[in-house]
Write a protein that holds these residues in place. Sequence first.
Motif, mmCIF file in Angstrom:
data_model
loop_
_atom_site.group_PDB
_atom_site.id
_atom_site.type_symbol
_atom_site.label_atom_id
_atom_site.label_comp_id
_atom_site.label_asym_id
_atom_site.label_seq_id
_atom_site.Cartn_x
_atom_site.Cartn_y
_atom_site.Cartn_z
ATOM 1 N N PHE A 159 -23.391 30.538 0.998
ATOM 2 C CA PHE A 159 -23.265 29.314 0.216
ATOM 3 C C PHE A 159 -22.952 29.644 -1.253
ATOM 4 C CE2 PHE A 159 -25.673 28.458 4.002
ATOM 5 C CZ PHE A 159 -25.128 27.257 4.447
ATOM 6 N N GLU A 174 -19.952 25.376 -5.441
ATOM 7 C CA GLU A 174 -20.800 24.911 -4.337
ATOM 8 C C GLU A 174 -22.229 24.620 -4.786
ATOM 9 O OE1 GLU A 174 -21.733 25.941 0.339
ATOM 10 O OE2 GLU A 174 -20.771 27.455 -0.923
ATOM 11 N N ARG A 190 -22.406 23.936 6.630
ATOM 12 C CA ARG A 190 -23.814 23.790 6.981
ATOM 13 C C ARG A 190 -24.179 24.833 8.041
ATOM 14 N NH1 ARG A 190 -20.334 20.245 8.424
ATOM 15 N NH2 ARG A 190 -20.118 19.501 10.570
ATOM 16 N N SER A 246 -25.947 23.750 -2.773
ATOM 17 C CA SER A 246 -26.534 23.766 -1.430
ATOM 18 C C SER A 246 -28.033 23.533 -1.501
ATOM 19 C CB SER A 246 -26.228 25.096 -0.722
ATOM 20 O OG SER A 246 -26.731 26.194 -1.465
ATOM 21 N N ARG A 260 -27.327 23.103 3.809
ATOM 22 C CA ARG A 260 -26.077 22.347 3.698
ATOM 23 C C ARG A 260 -25.494 22.546 2.313
ATOM 24 N NH1 ARG A 260 -23.557 17.553 2.220
ATOM 25 N NH2 ARG A 260 -22.086 16.749 3.792
ATOM 26 N N GLY A 261 -24.203 22.926 2.273
ATOM 27 C CA GLY A 261 -23.497 23.095 1.024
ATOM 28 C C GLY A 261 -22.403 22.057 0.871
#
Length: 418
Positions: free
Chosen positions: A320, A325, A367, A327, A352-353
């Motif tokens: 990630f 990004e 994810r 997350s 989850r990113g």
Amino acid sequence: MQPSPRSALALAVSAILSLPALASEQSESQGFIEDADATLLLRNAYFNRDFKDGAADARTWGQAFIGTFESGFTQGTIGLGVDAFGLLGVKLDSGRGRNYSAFFDTDSEGRPVDDLSQAGAAVKLRVSNTVIKYGNQFPSMPVLAYDDSRLLPQSFTGTLLTSKEIEGLELNAGRFTGDSPMGDPARDPNRLKSIDVLGGNYTVSDDLSVALYHSDIEDMYKRYYGNFNYNIPFSDLQALNFDFNIYRTKYDDSSPAALAFGGDGQDDRNTIWSLAAKYSFGAHALILAHQRNTGDAGFAYDFGDGGSSIYLANSYYSDFNLKDERSWQASYELDFGTYGVPGLSYKFAYVRGSNISVVGDDNATEREIFNQFKYVVQEGAAKDLSFKLRNSIYRADNDVGPDLNEVRAFIEYPLNVL
């Protein structure tokens, strides 16, 4: 004018050696053989990466023999010693088109080799509580960390000074010029020019520690790392822990690492940080973590600094760590020892990113669902025999990465030879 990495290293060595000695490990040395230790680790490893977009799957199974020898130090004001290792990996199952290169290199026809081997050694010198080591070794620092997550471990060639002259404080300074990856017995196939490292960690108390490191990989990037770890015990069975990690990176112009992570190769910079909060109660632990990446490119690693040089909360199959990004992680840990099965543990994580910047999309996502069981035999003839099974289910937008399911299985048994 700023000092060069070599002069900074020399100054650090001089300062460390001039510190007043406390209880000296060298003065308690029993001798080269008397304090020696030799082990043989038997590792059986299976890897299966099942791609869901039609790409060829990767499936490999191998048996590793990892022998290590660490001598003691000769007696006297200055102690001398030697560390050595021997590695052998034997292919049990794989084939052209489905080989995993981090396990076994391939021949000229694209077939995985039947076996690979490597040996290395380092000489070491100790004064008081300070050790200088030169040769083939396994450095483990936030900005330079060897990878041992597959069949055979990665190793590096260079010089590393480690000093523990002050209680609670560990200082490191080093320069490495060779990188031997996990699946390749060659000494330096990636042609690492050099990496300089400097930093340390300080245990302020039983519940507080801090760390600060710097590295400079020639023609790749310069990097700073910081860590703050604080534990709040509520009782013998309850505690709250906060772990903060941050990297700041300045990529060299035209750095392949910057270009591989969305940069344009001109004055690219990156900052990535993670904050994890872990609440432990009895046999259980709940973790919430946030990780954020900003700058001109994503966070690149393993370009000469090792496959484990990412001390961040949201690093599983995916790290990630892509451009821009953000997350979030929610995870759970369980120690079965409370329920009558000591040595058995389980971990679940969902990460989850989002907000990922890729060509044509400024809000791509990825994810991962992660599960891992581990069991270590606690007593008897098979004491320390361990089993680990981990699974990752990964899904992402098409421009981020291929969807896949991954299984890794390890059986390890350490034998004390000396």
